[in-house]
Write a protein that holds these residues in place. Structure first.
Motif, PDB file in Angstrom:
ATOM      1  N   HIS A 196      54.293  44.616  22.251  1.00 22.57           N
ATOM      2  CA  HIS A 196      53.092  45.051  22.980  1.00 22.57           C
ATOM      3  C   HIS A 196      52.501  46.271  22.288  1.00 22.57           C
ATOM      4  O   HIS A 196      53.225  47.232  21.989  1.00 22.57           O
ATOM      5  N   SER A 197      51.167  46.223  22.066  1.00 27.31           N
ATOM      6  CA  SER A 197      50.569  47.398  21.424  1.00 27.31           C
ATOM      7  C   SER A 197      49.792  48.229  22.431  1.00 27.31           C
ATOM      8  O   SER A 197      49.380  47.746  23.496  1.00 27.31           O
ATOM      9  N   VAL A 198      49.580  49.468  22.065  1.00 22.31           N
ATOM     10  CA  VAL A 198      48.785  50.378  22.891  1.00 22.31           C
ATOM     11  C   VAL A 198      47.333  49.892  22.848  1.00 22.31           C
ATOM     12  O   VAL A 198      46.835  49.538  21.776  1.00 22.31           O
ATOM     13  N   PRO A 199      46.620  49.848  23.981  1.00 18.80           N
ATOM     14  CA  PRO A 199      45.218  49.401  23.965  1.00 18.80           C
ATOM     15  C   PRO A 199      44.367  50.212  22.979  1.00 18.80           C
ATOM     16  O   PRO A 199      44.483  51.447  22.936  1.00 18.80           O
ATOM     17  N   ASP A 200      43.541  49.503  22.209  1.00 20.17           N
ATOM     18  CA  ASP A 200      42.727  50.137  21.160  1.00 20.17           C
ATOM     19  C   ASP A 200      41.882  51.296  21.687  1.00 20.17           C
ATOM     20  O   ASP A 200      41.718  52.307  21.010  1.00 20.17           O
ATOM     21  N   VAL A 201      41.356  51.139  22.883  1.00 18.85           N
ATOM     22  CA  VAL A 201      40.430  52.144  23.421  1.00 18.85           C
ATOM     23  C   VAL A 201      41.066  53.534  23.455  1.00 18.85           C
ATOM     24  O   VAL A 201      40.378  54.549  23.301  1.00 18.85           O
ATOM     25  N   LEU A 202      42.400  53.594  23.600  1.00 19.82           N
ATOM     26  CA  LEU A 202      43.083  54.897  23.695  1.00 19.82           C
ATOM     27  C   LEU A 202      43.260  55.557  22.331  1.00 19.82           C
ATOM     28  O   LEU A 202      43.630  56.729  22.246  1.00 19.82           O
TER      29      LEU A 202
END
Ligand code: ADE
Length: 256
Positions: A196-202
């Motif tokens: 799972h990756s960190v959401p791009d927006v962050l």
């Protein structure tokens, strides 16, 4: 009411003073005491029992299982606390009380002195509730063996609202429930974990976009797991439109 920057005082009346020691010696509550933001007194109800066995409970009138806390040692302990530390808003912790919420924590934080009375066993003589305390609080619809954990819950949730108890960086402003919504998800390093990756927006550094995303995530989390909170939350027209777009039903706002 609280005045100036004098510490808020908490006095806890219990049959098990030892239960509080380690919790109060750690983390935020320790810092708050060391920094003069709060003062805590722990009182053993048993010290105020006058018979030779230091009895604090007795069997219930009318029969039934279990024991009931007697009123006299509690009355005497409360009197000693008030004589030594002054009057304070007095709260009995019991599963029969009103359900504790962040709103109640905020209300209690405006007092300069709280006296927290921990119930035990099958109950406390009713005359304690009717004539010795100001209110009765439950921390949830389940039964604990006594009010000690509940007193710690109330103490910590009130203390962390006091000015200077939390650092500026971890202030209570965005805590879950502050706006009547659950908190948005948080991420830290590593960027990839368990597939799972960190959401791009962050990761973009666009603070406006991040704020909007966090608000939406709060709305979704609340609608999914605590839809009962939504009618009490402070929702903008944009929030309501977003939730409806996501397929959640939003009923008109309820007061309180
Ligand atoms: N004592 C036992 N159960 C309790 C509860 N749920 N809340 C407060 N005090 C309690």
């Amino acid at each position: 009411m609280r005045v100036g920057s004098s510490p808020m005082r908490f006095d806890i009346l219990t049959l098990f003073p030892g239960m509080f020691e380690s919790y109060l010696r750690e983390s935020i509550l320790k810092r708050a005491q060391d920094g003069g933001k709060i003062e805590i007194g722990i009182w053993n109800i048993r010290d105020y029992s006058t018979d030779k066995h230091h009895t604090t409970d007795d069997s219930p009138f009318g029969g039934g299982a279990g024991m009931v806390l007697k009123p006299e040692p509690i009355a005497d302990a409360l009197e000693a606390v008030r004589r030594n530390t002054g009057a304070g808003r007095t709260i009995l912790l019991s599963p029969r009380g009103c359900l504790f919420t962040q709103e109640i924590a905020r209300r209690l934080a405006s007092n300069s002195h709280l006296i927290l009375l921990c119930g035990r066993y099958e109950g406390v003589d009713e005359r304690v509730s009717t004539s010795l305390v100001d209110e009765e609080i439950s921390i949830g619809d389940y039964v604990l063996s006594g009010g000690e954990l509940a007193a710690l819950v109330v103490l910590e949730s009130v203390a962390r609202l006091l000015p200077g108890v939390l650092g500026a960086a971890d202030g209570p402003l965005h805590d879950s429930f502050t706006e009547g919504l659950l908190e948005h998800p948080q991420y830290t390093r590593p960027r990839e974990f368990g597939g799972h990756s960190v959401p791009d927006v962050l990761l973009d550094g666009d603070h406006k976009k991040i704020e909007a995303w966090r608000r939406q995530q709060s709305l979704i989390a609340t609608a999914r797991t605590r839809p009962d909170l939504l009618p009490h939350a402070h929702l903008t027209d944009e929030d309501v439109a977003f939730l409806r777009e996501q397929g959640y039903e939003v009923l008109p706002r309820k007061k309180g």
